[in-house]
Design an enzyme around this catalytic site. Structure first.
Site, PDB file in Angstrom:
ATOM      1  N   HIS A 452       1.743  -7.359  14.354  1.00  0.00           N
ATOM      2  CA  HIS A 452       0.552  -6.759  14.696  1.00  0.00           C
ATOM      3  C   HIS A 452      -0.364  -7.844  15.460  1.00  0.00           C
ATOM      4  O   HIS A 452      -0.073  -9.005  15.219  1.00  0.00           O
ATOM      5  CB  HIS A 452       0.023  -5.802  13.921  1.00  0.00           C
ATOM      6  CG  HIS A 452      -0.540  -6.182  12.791  1.00  0.00           C
ATOM      7  ND1 HIS A 452      -1.125  -5.413  12.040  1.00  0.00           N
ATOM      8  CD2 HIS A 452      -0.327  -7.448  12.183  1.00  0.00           C
ATOM      9  CE1 HIS A 452      -1.362  -6.014  10.781  1.00  0.00           C
ATOM     10  NE2 HIS A 452      -0.946  -7.360  11.004  1.00  0.00           N
ATOM     11  N   GLU A 453      -1.536  -7.444  16.046  1.00  0.00           N
ATOM     12  CA  GLU A 453      -2.569  -8.462  16.639  1.00  0.00           C
ATOM     13  C   GLU A 453      -1.801  -9.412  17.455  1.00  0.00           C
ATOM     14  O   GLU A 453      -2.137 -10.756  17.111  1.00  0.00           O
ATOM     15  CB  GLU A 453      -3.246  -8.963  15.326  1.00  0.00           C
ATOM     16  CG  GLU A 453      -4.602  -9.562  15.569  1.00  0.00           C
ATOM     17  CD  GLU A 453      -5.670  -8.737  16.227  1.00  0.00           C
ATOM     18  OE1 GLU A 453      -5.822  -7.381  15.742  1.00  0.00           O
ATOM     19  OE2 GLU A 453      -6.354  -9.136  16.995  1.00  0.00           O
ATOM     20  N   GLY A 454      -0.957  -9.231  18.375  1.00  0.00           N
ATOM     21  CA  GLY A 454      -0.097 -10.120  19.070  1.00  0.00           C
ATOM     22  C   GLY A 454       1.054 -10.402  18.352  1.00  0.00           C
ATOM     23  O   GLY A 454       0.835 -11.131  17.265  1.00  0.00           O
TER      24      GLY A 454
END
Lengths: 603, 603
Positions: A452-454
């Site tokens: 997540h978050e890239g």
């Protein structure tokens, strides 16, 4: 207390946070005041979060047809967090905030992340949501939607991904159309109706708060009803779960945001994760535009640095939790005997496993990963403070450093503190593989952080494809200059000269690889090995930080257990870890084409 | 069908199993016959095991107060396995067995391990138990306890570990005392009464079979009631769950073996795992001595090579299952666009993710790990055949090779096919983190393999501390000679010369490190870095096998997709993986003392 001692040392002796008091914004603060905040957070985390961490995994969020059910202990822990005032840690005192530096807020949150990453999720998302509104919302939006979050009455989410658009946000299809005549005159902001599906929404549904403030990326169709391709068509909307009037009172209307399903996750189960339907089968969910149309991604990513420090910190503290648990186990578990010249004497009592070299290796590796990662996150948080409150030149330098360090701050702990969690399992052996001990949960929880978050791959592309070449490589040059300052300082200390030279050589190797990757100027060629580059860059940064941290050890306490431990962890990193960059950089430097030339049919 | 094509190639073109038909034991077999076995196993695994794999995880074994409950599909799958005759795969045809070579049995079991490692556990433990009895039991023990297992009526376990003795088996405390006057005259073998606790017993309790045959390590006290310290005091006993008469009929008596608890595991939940009490609070569990007193470990470890190949194969096939799942996903999931010189064109449709270089990197890494590991396990299984049925000189060479390769066969896939499973999750992104896809289960299941059947650390000590120095390094010299044959053959092929030279250099590096590690002759010094040595040795072995496998590719089909894929996987291993040995061997060669000198207080 090992974490606290390390935090105190990093904050005071290494980052010298006491000097922040010279700045007007932090003039009222002191080391004693910071210590009081840390004391309080450490206590609440230990008393309310840690005991609730297994329950939030074992009793994962479930939908009873009407509501998402969470363990009662989750709500109790979050109530304690709210009472601590930490939701408004960075806000002005005049508005009820603690007006803390980012670096202190980060250090304080470390305790909560270590105690329960899943429960912390609700609080940290809410802070991020509120901060975004404070930066980009209208005055009314700040009052109506941000303030209740800072008070903990409402919680927040970030709704970016869709089922067909995760890493590729430019492909989102959620539509926002003006809500009739006079839509632009609503006191809460230009009013739209949204239709679409949002996937992977953490804290997307629950009963923990009176309302949920969704921040939603969506596209406003053009006159022909078409969505503009790419990121420039994306706008940002506030979509409350329950409708509110202009004064922020719940108006009794349920907005058209419906839970379409809970995701059943491998770990990180403390935070509910949802597929949400916006406006399905009706007039659409009511949403209020934040900022200007087409500025959605810019607004959303304004807080990106802090969000990514938050993910990096979560990964770090999961690693730390596993380190603590496996160290405690190794100190009380007897098994096996030492390998003397005459072999093992079975008539002797067994040793504690912490006396075996290979167990010490696994503990030392964990220490070097998690304490190094903690230094990285605090360093980046300190840069955020510098960027916001430093003198212009220092602020500009901090901004440059953040450009190249944030991909590392997010990705490095996600990979290596996950490895730390695997080593923690290994120290416990069979016991570590059971749910009788917490280490297996840490390992499962931490596996999310590379996604997540890239994703890991996306951060590799961001680093080598954007950050390193930004403004002709300016940010990278600033970092190199900063690292060279550490090298020069270390060369003055005979005990550190070898590490300084090793770091300088690694830096030169990284520089050569960066240049070689881009030698042909073709992105496809340069970026084919962006992930190995990310790994090597990360190890280089961590080696630098370990040397810099070592420089801050008090000369007077040179032989203290604390100092010996830090030096041993640094030495571990230089002898066992840094040499790994050779293999990663070789493929970058040679622009190894194997992966990009691989054909589907050959698999 | 990718697995089958690779198996066929490895068995026929690389290992030339058809030549086994020249040996009397396998004279009745042919490639066609082997293919029929593989066909049948592939089908049963796909139809009965794969569909049951999620249920055996989600509905983990539970105790209802009387019985251990498993999903019905587990029993159904095992019934199909029993019907296939594979329990007696290696037994004489005259006794109802298939008389298959070990290498074919291993290849056939690969399908079951891939489809459900947890369900396969019951069958493979039963085969191991029966084989051990056939090797060391009396004629009556073979008839009464082995035969029902080969027929699948009874299942078997191996009871080694105790709560206080896992890696350190010499510390077991289970006691076996003669069962009264005339104990030595029991037709089933000298009869003892056992008291003790056995931990981590896979398949220790269930209702899948009429009886469970526990093979239990225990110590016979001396005249003063003392247990002999160390391994030489250990004996081996048959302890049936239900009592049997001399003809092998259940006598209606429940033996004093009680389930004290089920372990709740991170993964591998298809196989129940138990703490068993033997003889608690009573006269003791009845057990029959196998072989001579004090010979327990020797008997138990007689089948060690095959057991460790079994664990390595399990790890390998979990990796393979993840590779297949992530490859299938990458071939159908659109996301993102290629990086052209002018950047990405958002107006174009999205690409399939298999077109992204970094996704191909993750798939290629998996392919190189899992297909390489499969080659390793089959190679070792083929050596077992050579040891048992080869000409004396070849059999002796095979035995030597197995000494040094078995630690790798067990440990390498446990580490790297686990990494493959992590990469499979990463390819799927958020989807991979949910239980909607199988990859998260494979990752959890596989984490066990570095722990059981000797931990990773124990195998490092076994390799560097025993196998490498065995008979003055004889086994290592045999391996080096074998690798050099591959190097010489590859040097004849211009396309392979670079890899051959790289392998020769790696081999020289490994040789230097092996010598340097033992330069002072002190085990504590040499073995402080046994795990990095194990890792480097493993990567060296895999590089050798990949080169050797590549040599077997059909020149006529040089540009087939199949051949291109194998060459790309080999190239990946040489360019991305083999260079990693530098960092591992540096600490071995310098006898890096950091870990062994680390002090508890410094953590």
């Amino acid at each position: 207390m090992a974490l606290r001692a390390t935090l105190d040392f990093l904050l005071r002796d290494w980052l010298q946070v006491q000097s922040l008091s010279e700045r007007p914004r932090f003039a009222e603060h002191s080391l004693e005041g910071y210590a009081a905040v840390l004391d309080s957070c450490e206590r609440i985390a230990a008393e309310q979060f840690a005991p609730a961490n297994r329950a939030c995994d074992a009793e994962e969020p479930r939908f009873d047809g009407e509501r998402v059910i969470l363990p009662a202990s989750t709500k109790q822990a979050l109530d304690a967090y709210i009472a601590s005032g930490m939701l408004a840690a960075s806000q002005d005192e005049a508005q009820g905030g603690l007006q803390l530096p980012c670096v202190i807020e980060t250090a304080a949150n470390a305790f909560f992340q270590k105690a329960s990453v899943g429960i912390s999720g609700y609080a940290l998302l809410t802070v991020g949501n509120a901060n975004l509104l404070l930066a980009h919302g209208s005055e009314r939006q700040r009052a109506v939607f941000a303030q209740p979050q800072l008070q903990g009455r409402w919680f927040g989410t970030m709704c970016l991904s869709e089922p067909q658009a995760g890493s590729s946000l430019s492909d989102i299809q959620t539509r926002a159309v003006p809500d009739g005549e006079g839509f632009e005159l609503d006191p809460l902001g230009p009013r739209y109706r949204l239709h679409g599906h949002k996937m992977w929404i953490s804290a997307g549904e629950h009963e923990l708060s009176e309302n949920i403030v969704h921040l939603v990326l969506a596209k406003i169709p053009d006159a022909q009803g078409r969505l503009v391709p790419g990121a420039r068509g994306i706008s940002l909307f506030i979509v409350p779960k329950h409708g509110v009037d202009a004064e922020g009172r719940l108006d009794g209307q349920r907005n058209a945001v419906a839970l379409a399903g809970l995701n059943h996750k491998l770990g990180f189960r403390g935070t509910s994760n949802c597929l949400l339907n916006f406006g399905e089968g009706g007039a659409g969910a009511i949403g209020y535009l934040v900022g200007q149309p087409g500025e959605g991604l810019r607004c959303m990513f304004h807080m990106m640095n802090e969000a990514r420090i938050g993910v990096g910190l979560a990964a770090t503290m999961l690693g730390y939790a596993g380190f603590e648990a496996s160290l405690a186990y190794a100190r009380q578990r007897p098994q096996g005997r030492s390998l003397g010249l005459g072999g093992k004497d079975a008539a002797q009592p067994q040793q504690l496993i912490i006396e075996h070299a290979d167990v010490k290796r696994m503990l030392l590796a964990q220490k070097s990963y998690v304490e190094g990662a903690l230094a990285l996150e605090l360093f980046c948080a300190r840069l955020v403070d510098e960027q916001k409150t430093g003198a212009p030149e220092a602020a500009a330098e901090a901004a440059q450093l953040l450009e190249v360090l944030i991909p590392i701050a997010k990705s490095w702990p996600s990979e290596w503190c996950l490895e730390a969690n695997s080593l923690a399992i290994q120290v416990l052996g069979g016991a570590g593989y059971t749910r009788d001990f917490p280490v297996e949960q840490y390992w499962r929880d931490n596996r999310l952080n590379m996604i997540h978050e890239g994703t890991h791959g996306i951060h590799g592309l961001d680093l080598l494809g954007r950050k390193v070449v930004l403004n002709g490589g300016q940010a990278l040059r600033v970092l190199v200059a900063r690292i060279n300052r550490t090298v020069e300082a270390a060369l003055q200390r005979p005990a550190l000269a070898a590490q300084a030279n090793q770091l300088a050589a690694a830096l030169a190797q990284l520089g050569r690889a960066s240049k070689a990757a881009w030698a042909t100027g073709e992105p496809e060629v340069a970026l084919a090995n962006a992930t190995p580059y990310l790994q090597a860059f990360g190890h280089g940064v961590l080696a630098w930080l370990w040397l810099d941290v070592t420089l801050a050890l008090d000369d007077a306490a040179v032989s203290s257990d604390f100092a010996q431990g830090k030096r041993a962890a640094a030495a571990y990193f230089y002898r066992y870890e840094l040499p790994k960059i050779g293999a990663w950089l070789a493929v970058v430097e040679s622009r190894e084409p194997l992966c990009r030339e691989m054909q589907d049919g050959w698999f």
